[in-house]
Enzyme design. Sequence first.
Site, PDB file in Angstrom:
ATOM      1  N   GLY A 189       0.793  -1.213   0.000  1.00  0.00           N
ATOM      2  CA  GLY A 189       0.000   0.000   0.000  1.00  0.00           C
ATOM      3  C   GLY A 189       0.825   1.260   0.000  1.00  0.00           C
ATOM      4  N   TRP A 228       1.136   5.570   0.668  1.00  0.00           N
ATOM      5  CA  TRP A 228       0.362   6.746   0.283  1.00  0.00           C
ATOM      6  C   TRP A 228      -0.190   6.621  -1.144  1.00  0.00           C
ATOM      7  CZ3 TRP A 228      -2.330  10.515   2.119  1.00  0.00           C
ATOM      8  CH2 TRP A 228      -2.630  11.629   1.331  1.00  0.00           C
ATOM      9  N   ASP A 270       3.336  -6.394   6.023  1.00  0.00           N
ATOM     10  CA  ASP A 270       2.998  -5.138   6.688  1.00  0.00           C
ATOM     11  C   ASP A 270       1.920  -4.457   5.849  1.00  0.00           C
ATOM     12  OD1 ASP A 270       3.499  -2.807   8.491  1.00  0.00           O
ATOM     13  OD2 ASP A 270       4.241  -1.871   6.650  1.00  0.00           O
ATOM     14  N   ASP A 305      -0.076  -1.288   4.942  1.00  0.00           N
ATOM     15  CA  ASP A 305       0.037   0.165   5.066  1.00  0.00           C
ATOM     16  C   ASP A 305      -1.132   0.810   4.301  1.00  0.00           C
ATOM     17  OD1 ASP A 305       0.845   2.734   5.453  1.00  0.00           O
ATOM     18  OD2 ASP A 305       2.783   2.540   4.462  1.00  0.00           O
ATOM     19  N   GLU A 329      -3.534   3.513   3.708  1.00  0.00           N
ATOM     20  CA  GLU A 329      -3.640   4.942   4.004  1.00  0.00           C
ATOM     21  C   GLU A 329      -4.816   5.565   3.235  1.00  0.00           C
ATOM     22  OE1 GLU A 329       0.104   7.023   3.655  1.00  0.00           O
ATOM     23  OE2 GLU A 329       1.224   5.343   4.447  1.00  0.00           O
ATOM     24  N   TYR A 330      -6.019   5.647   3.836  1.00  0.00           N
ATOM     25  CA  TYR A 330      -6.404   5.262   5.184  1.00  0.00           C
ATOM     26  C   TYR A 330      -7.808   4.694   5.132  1.00  0.00           C
ATOM     27  CZ  TYR A 330      -2.538   8.296   6.555  1.00  0.00           C
ATOM     28  OH  TYR A 330      -1.300   8.872   6.685  1.00  0.00           O
ATOM     29  N   TYR A 370       4.737  11.082  12.277  1.00  0.00           N
ATOM     30  CA  TYR A 370       5.460  12.094  11.491  1.00  0.00           C
ATOM     31  C   TYR A 370       4.496  12.638  10.445  1.00  0.00           C
ATOM     32  CZ  TYR A 370       6.352   7.516   9.276  1.00  0.00           C
ATOM     33  OH  TYR A 370       6.219   6.239   8.781  1.00  0.00           O
ATOM     34  N   ASP A 371       4.959  13.616   9.673  1.00  0.00           N
ATOM     35  CA  ASP A 371       4.077  14.312   8.715  1.00  0.00           C
ATOM     36  C   ASP A 371       2.909  15.003   9.417  1.00  0.00           C
ATOM     37  OD1 ASP A 371       5.686  13.433   6.648  1.00  0.00           O
ATOM     38  OD2 ASP A 371       4.426  11.705   6.180  1.00  0.00           O
ATOM     39  N   TRP A 409      11.138   6.032   8.783  1.00  0.00           N
ATOM     40  CA  TRP A 409      10.946   6.224   7.334  1.00  0.00           C
ATOM     41  C   TRP A 409      11.990   7.251   6.914  1.00  0.00           C
ATOM     42  CZ3 TRP A 409       8.121   4.075   3.491  1.00  0.00           C
ATOM     43  CH2 TRP A 409       8.214   4.718   2.247  1.00  0.00           C
TER      44      TRP A 409
END
Length: 418
Positions: A119, A121, A173, A175, A177-178, A252-253, A400
Amino acid sequence: MGSYFAQWGVYGRDYEVANVHSSGVADKLTFINYAFGNIYAKNGGYECGMITKTETGASNPNSPDAGTGGDAEADYIRTPKRTVDGQAIPWDAPLSGNFLQLKKLKALHPKLKIIISLGGWSWSKNFSAGSATDALRKQMVSSCINIYLKGNLPVQGGRGGAGVAKGIFDGIDVDWEYPVGGGQPYNTVNPADKHNFTLLMAEFRAQLDALGAAENKRYLLTAAVGAGKDKIDNTEPALYSQYMDWINLMTYDFHGAWDKTTNFNAHLYADPADISVGVAREYVADRAIQYMINAGVPRNKLLLGIPFYGRGWTGVPPGPNGDGLYQTGTAGAAGTYEVGFEDYKVLVNKTGTRYYHPVTKQLYLYTGAGGQWWSYDDATVIATKVQYVKDQGLRGAFSWELDGDANGALATEVWKVH
């Protein structure tokens, strides 16, 4: 302690898997998440796949094929510039690219786990659609296990074949988003994502355990999840966490060039003077950790996220304190690869005045009147975060991502979490 290896880092950043070994970082990692695998509309459902196609969504989210890219070339076809063991790769080898080098890296560092991350972003387009029913979840999970854990890679570019990638990856894993929303505009989203995310984790756990039972091996299941309270509220942490080995909280971000005013990228604690409004005031690492704990996640399943990069603005006035904090910039600062974004390895050499904020514990750099303002983590900031992880009884930390810290200075500091 782990970090992400970005498949595209082998291009402009010239960061090969071999660098993880030569920099000494491999000995300081317990896991590497390989980013990313994509999921495609296929066979009447949604499946992991291996294609080489430029991702248009990164620059044009409205493109009709946004979110459907892939880089099998980097994954297992191309010949790396540098190899982990210094050996050349035969032209007819069924496996090359990053996958072969990860396999060699594991051979030299047997304690290291390699996890495929799905996945991210840009490639979370089909998670919602692919999680909508039990049958679709089973199809998606089975396809990902087939490619990455059973190692059945499609034959292309002279590489691939049945089982050629077997033994590289120790788990998956997710990921996404979202769930429910907040990601790319081209993503499939649905209010039902909140519970379907839990059901997807349950399906991954069931199929990973079935494969592991047949092989006498424990396959890992982890997830990278949003640290904003709005993102956490769109999932069921108490329910899905039972299926996870651990959860990577993306602390983060929190702020960046999408904001008009300068603010922190990854601050540990909230600043009462923060000018943010609404839910953005909740974008704080400590608050995210506490939300997850209060939502029912065991502390020993939580990893704190640490950025090996910073976010910045240009055209920033000094403001009343002379340091540019919480001031309105004219735009995102110029970055090597992306506006408003720069790797630590570049930021560390920028001239200007550096401040350690006494409350948030975040570093920021200001180059002067009308100049650039950057927020990022250095070894001092990371030491504070590592102590926080220990004080809170968390499982560890992750970053990251590896190529932002080419010589391993930051990874060495994160390693002290052990």
